[in-house]
Design a protein around this motif. Structure first.
Motif, PDB file in Angstrom:
ATOM      1  N   LYS A 154      10.702  12.516 -11.387  1.00 57.21           N
ATOM      2  CA  LYS A 154      11.550  12.291 -10.220  1.00 57.21           C
ATOM      3  C   LYS A 154      11.050  13.099  -9.010  1.00 57.21           C
ATOM      4  O   LYS A 154      11.020  12.611  -7.867  1.00 57.21           O
ATOM      5  N   ASN A 155      10.676  14.338  -9.284  1.00 56.43           N
ATOM      6  CA  ASN A 155      10.178  15.184  -8.199  1.00 56.43           C
ATOM      7  C   ASN A 155       8.890  14.602  -7.610  1.00 56.43           C
ATOM      8  O   ASN A 155       8.700  14.578  -6.377  1.00 56.43           O
ATOM      9  N   LEU A 156       8.009  14.134  -8.511  1.00 56.32           N
ATOM     10  CA  LEU A 156       6.761  13.526  -8.037  1.00 56.32           C
ATOM     11  C   LEU A 156       7.046  12.251  -7.266  1.00 56.32           C
ATOM     12  O   LEU A 156       6.391  11.966  -6.244  1.00 56.32           O
ATOM     13  N   TYR A 157       8.050  11.506  -7.750  1.00 57.55           N
ATOM     14  CA  TYR A 157       8.406  10.262  -7.079  1.00 57.55           C
ATOM     15  C   TYR A 157       8.914  10.554  -5.656  1.00 57.55           C
ATOM     16  O   TYR A 157       8.530   9.882  -4.680  1.00 57.55           O
ATOM     17  N   ASP A 158       9.766  11.568  -5.509  1.00 59.71           N
ATOM     18  CA  ASP A 158      10.308  11.904  -4.193  1.00 59.71           C
ATOM     19  C   ASP A 158       9.199  12.370  -3.233  1.00 59.71           C
ATOM     20  O   ASP A 158       9.184  12.015  -2.032  1.00 59.71           O
ATOM     21  N   LEU A 159       8.230  13.147  -3.766  1.00 62.07           N
ATOM     22  CA  LEU A 159       7.133  13.662  -2.930  1.00 62.07           C
ATOM     23  C   LEU A 159       6.202  12.547  -2.501  1.00 62.07           C
ATOM     24  O   LEU A 159       5.859  12.414  -1.318  1.00 62.07           O
ATOM     25  N   ASN A 160       5.803  11.732  -3.494  1.00 61.41           N
ATOM     26  CA  ASN A 160       4.836  10.675  -3.191  1.00 61.41           C
ATOM     27  C   ASN A 160       5.451   9.602  -2.305  1.00 61.41           C
ATOM     28  O   ASN A 160       4.732   8.915  -1.558  1.00 61.41           O
ATOM     29  N   GLU A 161       6.801   9.451  -2.410  1.00 59.80           N
ATOM     30  CA  GLU A 161       7.433   8.465  -1.540  1.00 59.80           C
ATOM     31  C   GLU A 161       7.258   8.865  -0.073  1.00 59.80           C
ATOM     32  O   GLU A 161       6.965   8.032   0.806  1.00 59.80           O
ATOM     33  N   LYS A 162       7.393  10.168   0.227  1.00 63.36           N
ATOM     34  CA  LYS A 162       7.216  10.661   1.596  1.00 63.36           C
ATOM     35  C   LYS A 162       5.771  10.517   2.030  1.00 63.36           C
ATOM     36  O   LYS A 162       5.469  10.099   3.172  1.00 63.36           O
ATOM     37  N   LEU A 163       4.862  10.848   1.103  1.00 64.48           N
ATOM     38  CA  LEU A 163       3.432  10.775   1.427  1.00 64.48           C
ATOM     39  C   LEU A 163       3.000   9.333   1.656  1.00 64.48           C
ATOM     40  O   LEU A 163       2.173   9.052   2.536  1.00 64.48           O
ATOM     41  N   TYR A 164       3.573   8.435   0.859  1.00 68.43           N
ATOM     42  CA  TYR A 164       3.203   7.019   1.019  1.00 68.43           C
ATOM     43  C   TYR A 164       3.709   6.475   2.352  1.00 68.43           C
ATOM     44  O   TYR A 164       3.020   5.705   3.035  1.00 68.43           O
ATOM     45  N   LEU A 169      -0.724   8.810   1.016  1.00 68.39           N
ATOM     46  CA  LEU A 169      -0.951   8.441  -0.401  1.00 68.39           C
ATOM     47  C   LEU A 169      -1.301   6.973  -0.469  1.00 68.39           C
ATOM     48  O   LEU A 169      -0.684   6.155   0.204  1.00 68.39           O
ATOM     49  N   SER A 170      -2.259   6.684  -1.325  1.00 67.23           N
ATOM     50  CA  SER A 170      -2.693   5.294  -1.467  1.00 67.23           C
ATOM     51  C   SER A 170      -1.616   4.482  -2.183  1.00 67.23           C
ATOM     52  O   SER A 170      -0.777   5.024  -2.915  1.00 67.23           O
ATOM     53  N   LYS A 171      -1.707   3.194  -1.950  1.00 60.51           N
ATOM     54  CA  LYS A 171      -0.736   2.286  -2.588  1.00 60.51           C
ATOM     55  C   LYS A 171      -0.867   2.319  -4.091  1.00 60.51           C
ATOM     56  O   LYS A 171       0.151   2.266  -4.818  1.00 60.51           O
ATOM     57  N   ASN A 172      -2.082   2.423  -4.589  1.00 58.96           N
ATOM     58  CA  ASN A 172      -2.313   2.437  -6.035  1.00 58.96           C
ATOM     59  C   ASN A 172      -1.655   3.645  -6.673  1.00 58.96           C
ATOM     60  O   ASN A 172      -0.995   3.554  -7.716  1.00 58.96           O
ATOM     61  N   GLU A 173      -1.796   4.837  -6.033  1.00 56.51           N
ATOM     62  CA  GLU A 173      -1.175   6.041  -6.566  1.00 56.51           C
ATOM     63  C   GLU A 173       0.351   5.951  -6.504  1.00 56.51           C
ATOM     64  O   GLU A 173       1.066   6.415  -7.382  1.00 56.51           O
ATOM     65  N   TRP A 174       0.859   5.360  -5.438  1.00 53.89           N
ATOM     66  CA  TRP A 174       2.315   5.200  -5.310  1.00 53.89           C
ATOM     67  C   TRP A 174       2.875   4.294  -6.387  1.00 53.89           C
ATOM     68  O   TRP A 174       3.935   4.579  -6.968  1.00 53.89           O
ATOM     69  N   GLU A 175       2.164   3.227  -6.681  1.00 52.83           N
ATOM     70  CA  GLU A 175       2.644   2.317  -7.753  1.00 52.83           C
ATOM     71  C   GLU A 175       2.633   3.007  -9.110  1.00 52.83           C
ATOM     72  O   GLU A 175       3.521   2.801  -9.949  1.00 52.83           O
ATOM     73  N   LYS A 176       1.640   3.853  -9.365  1.00 48.64           N
ATOM     74  CA  LYS A 176       1.591   4.608 -10.632  1.00 48.64           C
ATOM     75  C   LYS A 176       2.791   5.564 -10.725  1.00 48.64           C
ATOM     76  O   LYS A 176       3.410   5.743 -11.772  1.00 48.64           O
ATOM     77  N   THR A 177       3.060   6.189  -9.548  1.00 48.51           N
ATOM     78  CA  THR A 177       4.214   7.123  -9.516  1.00 48.51           C
ATOM     79  C   THR A 177       5.525   6.387  -9.799  1.00 48.51           C
ATOM     80  O   THR A 177       6.398   6.872 -10.554  1.00 48.51           O
ATOM     81  N   GLN A 178       5.672   5.203  -9.191  1.00 51.75           N
ATOM     82  CA  GLN A 178       6.885   4.419  -9.423  1.00 51.75           C
ATOM     83  C   GLN A 178       7.033   4.017 -10.902  1.00 51.75           C
ATOM     84  O   GLN A 178       8.132   4.091 -11.485  1.00 51.75           O
ATOM     85  N   GLU A 179       5.899   3.568 -11.462  1.00 50.89           N
ATOM     86  CA  GLU A 179       5.950   3.123 -12.870  1.00 50.89           C
ATOM     87  C   GLU A 179       6.299   4.267 -13.799  1.00 50.89           C
ATOM     88  O   GLU A 179       7.085   4.110 -14.732  1.00 50.89           O
ATOM     89  N   ASN A 180       5.714   5.453 -13.550  1.00 52.38           N
ATOM     90  CA  ASN A 180       5.990   6.611 -14.412  1.00 52.38           C
ATOM     91  C   ASN A 180       7.455   7.039 -14.293  1.00 52.38           C
ATOM     92  O   ASN A 180       8.117   7.377 -15.283  1.00 52.38           O
TER      93      ASN A 180
END
Length: 412
Positions: A154-164, A169-180
């Motif tokens: 969840k913490n990674l998701y919140d951080l990467n959401e801001k970065l995306y 943050l790349s779209k590919n990394e964001w999708e991985k974060t969402q899936e995890n």
């Protein structure tokens, strides 16, 4: 010249001779038919009583013994041989007082085997309960780890959401974060639901185990209590009677070794001839003579079972007066079967043994003739006369053993 002589008619002669013979035979036959068999007896050897018109009370006299109003049998619960005796017959005992101890090694060994088995089953259930609780603990530990992974995701998701959103943050990394994050979230929900169901199932199992343990503990308590049954104790306070155990003698379970009488009131127990079974009923009154005083009693219970031609009746004392009675005292009870009524009676005697009450010898001067009669009720003094006799008639009441085929007695 010759004289003519007339011939006599022989038939007339025979007829004249036959008539006296016929009359003689007829007289003999008539005499034989009307002759009454007689016997001469000594008047001093017989008993003569007079028929009376008097008040007749239908009653019987029975022998009754004093017994305590309430008693309790003392039974052996667990069979065995007598090892120790702590009391004697006739002692006053209190509730719970030890009276005797029995010994049965086979039963005691069986008790030990059952006790060991029950304790083992209780321990096994305790282990099963512990395993269920350990299972819940392990699942709780797993849930802590899963919750930790979920928080990290969840913490990674919140951080990467801001970065995306800042296009760092790349779209590919964001999708991985969402899936995890989605995986960790579903994983946590599934484990929580599974743990909740597991807890509910475990609570049911633990409850069932608890009930089984309670039943086993109760069985163990009863079993240990049964081991105390080798000690025979007084179930209540009172006098110990019929208590005669013998050291070493074997008694079966349920066998009576004595009785405890509750010394609070007495009753009378009478054995009555079966002839009166239909005439003795609950509530009938009677009297006993106690120290020169008439005490009223009442039939409380009739036990209709016939033994040796007699049945049992229990009677209670009506009087509220305190009587100095003792167990075993015997009384003659005058039990009233009907109210007094005036009627014709004949005194009792042995004459009914042979006649069955169907005939009597009635005295008339120096003779006594057999007469058919009909007798009704009786008491220890009189027979009720239904027909055949009237007041003033004098009747032979002694035995008729020698007069069975005699119609007339000549008295001398």
């Amino acid at each position: 010249m010759d004289t003519i002589i007339a011939r006599k008619n022989k038939k007339n002669i025979y007829l004249l001779l036959a008539i006296p013979v016929f009359l003689g035979v007829a007289y003999l036959l008539y005499s034989a038919a009307t002759h009454k068999a007689s016997l001469t007896v000594n008047k001093n050897e017989i008993t003569i009583k007079e028929v009376e018109q008097t008040y007749f009370e239908d009653f019987i006299v029975v022998q009754a013994k004093v017994e305590p109003l309430n008693s309790m049998l003392l039974n052996v619960v667990e069979g065995g041989s007598i090892k120790e005796i702590f009391a004697a017959n006739g002692d006053f005992v209190t509730e719970g007082q030890p009276l005797a101890r029995l010994y049965n090694p086979n039963t005691e060994l069986n008790y030990m085997t059952q006790e060991t088995s029950i304790i083992e089953q209780i321990n096994n259930l305790d282990k099963a309960k512990l395993d269920l609780r350990n299972q819940e603990l392990n699942m709780a530990k797993d849930l802590v780890a899963i919750d930790h992974d979920y928080q990290d995701a969840k913490n990674l998701y919140d951080l990467n959401e801001k970065l995306y959103k800042q296009e760092i943050l790349s779209k590919n990394e964001w999708e991985k974060t969402q899936e995890n994050f989605r995986f960790q979230k579903e994983r946590k929900n599934i484990i929580q639901q599974s743990m909740q169901k597991e807890k509910q199932a475990n609570r049911i199992q633990i409850g069932q185990i608890g009930q089984s343990q309670a039943t086993m503990m109760k069985s163990l308590e009863i079993l240990r209590g049964n081991k105390q049954n080798f000690l025979v104790t007084a179930p209540l306070s009172g006098r110990l009677t019929s208590f005669e155990p013998v050291l070493g003698k074997n008694y079966l379970a349920g066998e009576s070794i004595g009785k405890i009488d509750v010394m609070k009131g007495y009753k009378l127990v009478a054995e009555v001839d079966e002839y009166y079974l239909s005439r003795v009923t609950k509530g009938q009154k009677g009297k006993v003579d106690f120290k020169g005083e008439e005490i009223e009693v009442e039939v409380a219970r009739v036990i209709p079972e016939i033994k040796n031609g007699r049945f049992t009746a229990e009677l209670n004392f009506i009087s509220k007066k305190e009587l100095a009675l003792q167990q075993g005292l015997s009384f003659g009870v005058r039990l009233t079967l009907s109210e007094k009524a005036q009627t014709v009676v004949v005194p009792k005697g042995r004459f009914t043994e042979e006649s069955g009450g169907k005939y009597v010898f009635v005295v008339n001067g120096t003779t006594a003739e057999r007469r058919q009669v009909k007798l009704g009720r009786e008491n220890p003094v009189y027979h009720e006369v239904l027909s055949g006799l009237k007041p003033g008639d004098r009747v032979i009441t002694s035995t008729y053993a020698d007069y069975k085929d005699v119609e007339v007695l000549n008295l001398e």
